[in-house]
Design a protein around this motif. Structure first.
Motif, PDB file in Angstrom:
ATOM      1  N   GLU A  52       0.866  -1.178   0.000  1.00 34.96           N
ATOM      2  CA  GLU A  52       0.000   0.000   0.000  1.00 34.96           C
ATOM      3  C   GLU A  52       0.903   1.228   0.000  1.00 34.96           C
ATOM      4  OE1 GLU A  52      -4.008  -1.364   2.309  1.00 34.96           O
ATOM      5  OE2 GLU A  52      -2.308  -0.851   3.569  1.00 34.96           O
ATOM      6  N   TYR A  78      -2.763  -7.184   1.643  1.00 31.09           N
ATOM      7  CA  TYR A  78      -3.592  -6.022   1.941  1.00 31.09           C
ATOM      8  C   TYR A  78      -4.935  -6.116   1.229  1.00 31.09           C
ATOM      9  CZ  TYR A  78       0.822  -4.185   3.588  1.00 31.09           C
ATOM     10  OH  TYR A  78       2.001  -4.009   4.262  1.00 31.09           O
ATOM     11  N   SER A 124      -4.973  -4.478   6.131  1.00 31.00           N
ATOM     12  CA  SER A 124      -5.313  -3.076   5.871  1.00 31.00           C
ATOM     13  C   SER A 124      -6.293  -2.541   6.901  1.00 31.00           C
ATOM     14  CB  SER A 124      -5.963  -2.928   4.488  1.00 31.00           C
ATOM     15  OG  SER A 124      -5.034  -3.176   3.476  1.00 31.00           O
TER      16      SER A 124
END
Length: 141
Positions: A52, A78, A124
């Motif tokens: 990310e 993620y 995440s």
């Protein structure tokens, strides 16, 4: 720190063999702005595809079948958000049910409803924001 982090990811993408289609440089003389950056020829195992970045960086990854696209989307640790662009409602339903992500937008991006909880999936996010689920952060039993 984030400005430097994003620029480092851009360098990593180039170093891993992705093609820098546009952007990749600081923008303007003041502030911490970076040009919109788009990479092509990205392989799913590249760092820019797996991490990310949280910056204006897009990695375009080719796929031949819907199954391959789903597999590639789910192969990262993620899952904050995902976007699906299609004219076929069956494809939208099938892909949205198969991708492991906190939010999945169909034919739009970054659209929120205050009543729907928002948060990531897998590694995440930090729980849920918005909706009734977000109230748990403010309650004590």
């Amino acid at each position: 720190m984030q400005f430097e982090r994003v620029l480092k990811y851009i360098d990593i993408g180039i170093g891993e063999g992705a093609t820098l289609l546009t952007g990749g440089k600081p923008c303007g003389e003041k502030g911490y702005y970076i040009e919109l950056t788009i990479f092509t020829d990205v392989k799913n195992d590249m760092k820019i595809a797996q991490d990310e970045i949280f910056g204006p960086v897009m990695s375009l990854i080719k796929f031949k079948t819907i199954e391959e696209a789903i597999e590639k989307a789910n192969s990262t640790k993620y899952g904050l958000t995902a976007g699906i662009v299609t004219k076929d409602l069956n494809t939208a339903n099938r892909v949205s049910r198969s991708i492991r992500s906190g939010v999945i937008w169909i034919n739009c991006y970054f659209a929120f409803d205050r009543d729907c909880p928002y948060g990531g999936y897998k590694m995440s996010g930090f729980g849920r924001d918005l909706g009734l689920n977000a109230l748990d952060k403010y309650l004590q039993v």
